[in-house]
Design an enzyme around this catalytic site. Sequence first.
Site, PDB file in Angstrom:
ATOM      1  N   SER A   1       0.803  -1.226   0.000  1.00 29.70           N
ATOM      2  CA  SER A   1       0.000   0.000   0.000  1.00 29.70           C
ATOM      3  C   SER A   1       0.835   1.275   0.000  1.00 29.70           C
ATOM      4  O   SER A   1       0.314   2.354  -0.271  1.00 29.70           O
ATOM      5  CB  SER A   1      -0.943   0.006   1.208  1.00 29.70           C
ATOM      6  OG  SER A   1      -0.215   0.145   2.415  1.00 29.70           O
TER       7      SER A   1
ATOM      8  N   LYS B   1       0.988   4.435   6.975  1.00 23.83           N
ATOM      9  CA  LYS B   1       0.482   5.267   5.879  1.00 23.83           C
ATOM     10  C   LYS B   1       1.148   6.644   5.963  1.00 23.83           C
ATOM     11  O   LYS B   1       1.867   6.956   6.904  1.00 23.83           O
ATOM     12  CB  LYS B   1      -1.039   5.441   5.960  1.00 23.83           C
ATOM     13  CG  LYS B   1      -1.850   4.165   6.044  1.00 23.83           C
ATOM     14  CD  LYS B   1      -1.896   3.399   4.739  1.00 23.83           C
ATOM     15  CE  LYS B   1      -2.742   2.130   4.869  1.00 23.83           C
ATOM     16  NZ  LYS B   1      -2.710   1.308   3.646  1.00 23.83           N
TER      17      LYS B   1
END
Length: 278
Positions: free
Chosen positions: A42, A119
């Site tokens: 991701s 993230k």
Amino acid sequence: MATEEKKGSAILETIKTVFWALIIAGIFRTILFQPFWIPSGSMKDTLLVGDFLFVNKMAYGYSYASCPTIRIQRIGVNIDAADICGFLDGDNTRIMGGEPERGDIIVFRHPVTGADFIKRLIGTPGDRVQVKDGVLYLNDEAVKREDAGVFEEIYEPQGPIRSRPRCENRVIAEGAICRKSRERETLPNGVSYDILNIGTQRSDNTGVFVVPEGHYFFMGDNRDNSTDSRFPQAVGGVGMVPYENLVGRADRVIFSSAGRSMLFFWTWRGDRFFKGLE
């Protein structure tokens, strides 16, 4: 008799040594740095599957999330960070707290499941965040982007969970070249990094998210392959992340393994040793 006493003394010393080693390691992990191994794609191409790094826990101070969660399913061990450091679980506060900045790469605890996520911080309290036609908008202004070529990788199983990458050229043959469009995104504070795109996705067009006080909005750099704050917690997404759920900031990759285990040294990527992160 003397020999048995020496053996008993040696065993006791070994136990004491192991005990103190575990205590020191626990303090090191809780207060200073936490090891983290990237399991998914991701955050490509900033972070690759198999990157190993240490998260700086001193960057934002300490909360209950600073304590490690210990899960060993084979023997039924399931100790949550809150079970160890619940006394630090205040009203979304931190001890010696520091404010994160847009563009920081952060490990945080999922607000519902407690799983560790990594993230990039996009939205801070009060920000208006939206994605329109794949373009990120902050406070109603489009974030600067420019073409950065093409990201290529081999279409094959990656990491311990053996997941295959998603590709813009939609290859399906094992060993083929998997391509994604790459762009350089620059946030209003000057932080720049690469993002990857596969094609038109549902997440390329969102409503306006207003980040509430004491919360943060996160996105993955691999925009079309990231479960992040664009998706509500009710459908398995991340949603807004409370301040107290931040674990620490990732600044540098220590080493990287392209194989199933970080112990397979012959699969280590030579160009990623001590690589700084943007």
